[in-house]
Design an enzyme around this catalytic site. Sequence first.
Site, short mmCIF file in Angstrom:
data_model
loop_
_atom_site.label_atom_id
_atom_site.label_comp_id
_atom_site.label_asym_id
_atom_site.label_seq_id
_atom_site.Cartn_x
_atom_site.Cartn_y
_atom_site.Cartn_z
N GLU A 15 0.88 -1.20 0.01
CA GLU A 15 0.07 0.14 -0.08
C GLU A 15 0.85 1.23 0.11
O GLU A 15 0.30 2.29 0.57
CB GLU A 15 -0.93 -0.05 1.35
CG GLU A 15 -2.15 -1.08 1.03
CD GLU A 15 -3.17 -0.97 1.74
OE1 GLU A 15 -3.68 0.23 2.13
OE2 GLU A 15 -3.75 -2.03 2.30
N SER A 25 7.62 3.13 1.74
CA SER A 25 8.12 3.90 2.66
C SER A 25 8.54 5.09 1.90
O SER A 25 8.36 6.47 2.35
CB SER A 25 9.27 3.55 3.78
OG SER A 25 8.57 2.51 4.57
#
Length: 379
Positions: free
Chosen positions: A363, A366
């Site tokens: 999703e 980082s």
Amino acid sequence: MDFKLSEQHNLLRKTVREFAEKEIRPIARQYDESQEFPWDTVKKMAAMGLMGIIFPQEYGGAGMDYISYAIGVEEISRICGAHGIIMASHNSLCSNNIYIAGTEEQKQKFLTPLAKGEKLGAWGLTEPNAGSDAGGTQTTAVKDGNEWILNGTKTFITNGGVGEIAVIIAVTDKSKGKKGISAFIVEKGTDGFRVGQKENKLGLRSSDTTELILEDCRVPEDYLLGEEGMGFINSLKVLDGGRISIASLALGLAQGALDESLEYAKNREQFGKPIGKFQAIQWMLADMATEIDAARLLTYRACWLKDNGENTTMESAMAKMYASEVGMRAATKAIQIHGGYGYTKEYAVERIFRDVKLTEIGEGTSEIQRLIISRELGL
């Protein structure tokens, strides 16, 4: 400012924690090794309302808030990350996309069985050549009379092989770029829609992750989800909520690593005393506890904003980025505290270490979260 959880939130935490300890802990390692989907416990989670926790009761959901959702995912993930991501992806992605963009008829037909946990959902955004660059979607949808014809391949799809309802993101007008991307509901068993390769993963191994392949797959025109051309824009809204769930997943795994390490440090003796009496171990545990608490505050802040109708793009990205990296650090320290035993499958920290890595990737990596945050800062 009131940092206390409500009585309802505390009761939910207690209930889900007891369930996870009793039902999931005894089978987590077995299912990790076999890579089987844990149908029995997922059905029990559905019976508790966890598979539709954020949706209104009128659609079969539990009608709870996002803080409740975060607590639920956290407590399940504290024991098993695979169960946590099954719950998180089912709520946040396919189901939530239908809730955000669906017509009333679509919600009644598709969201209700999803929210009740009678059916599982999959969300098809990622492709072999469209990962972080979701705008590079190559799957196409062409209008043909009163149907849409879909062609393309989706990859790394959670619940891909077990899901009965999928939301597929596809290009409907290439000339419009991201504004030419739409979303479609596709049911399992539709001609031209099949499951491809199942991934053999590092972690979260009892969670089902597969390819979804569409070859001249025809769906009715009213299976278009939301307005034509709004698929990419709506997917960003879906991901704002989804990142809260991944933050909660990472938070639960980090808390599990801390809990396991505290217990081990109190009982493992070296040089005539428990290793928890040594400053080196104490400082690692103190750092873990502090960072986990900070991650929890960031996550709950994003939940509170979501519950109050505020935009959470930056706050969700911050929570997801920070909690996932805290989770990775906590798991690394947990292995170190356990020493050689932490490197074996006899101890849960080995599985936590493998499971938590996905939270820095799924999703939005980082690096993508940092891009989102910097853009929200006006850069």
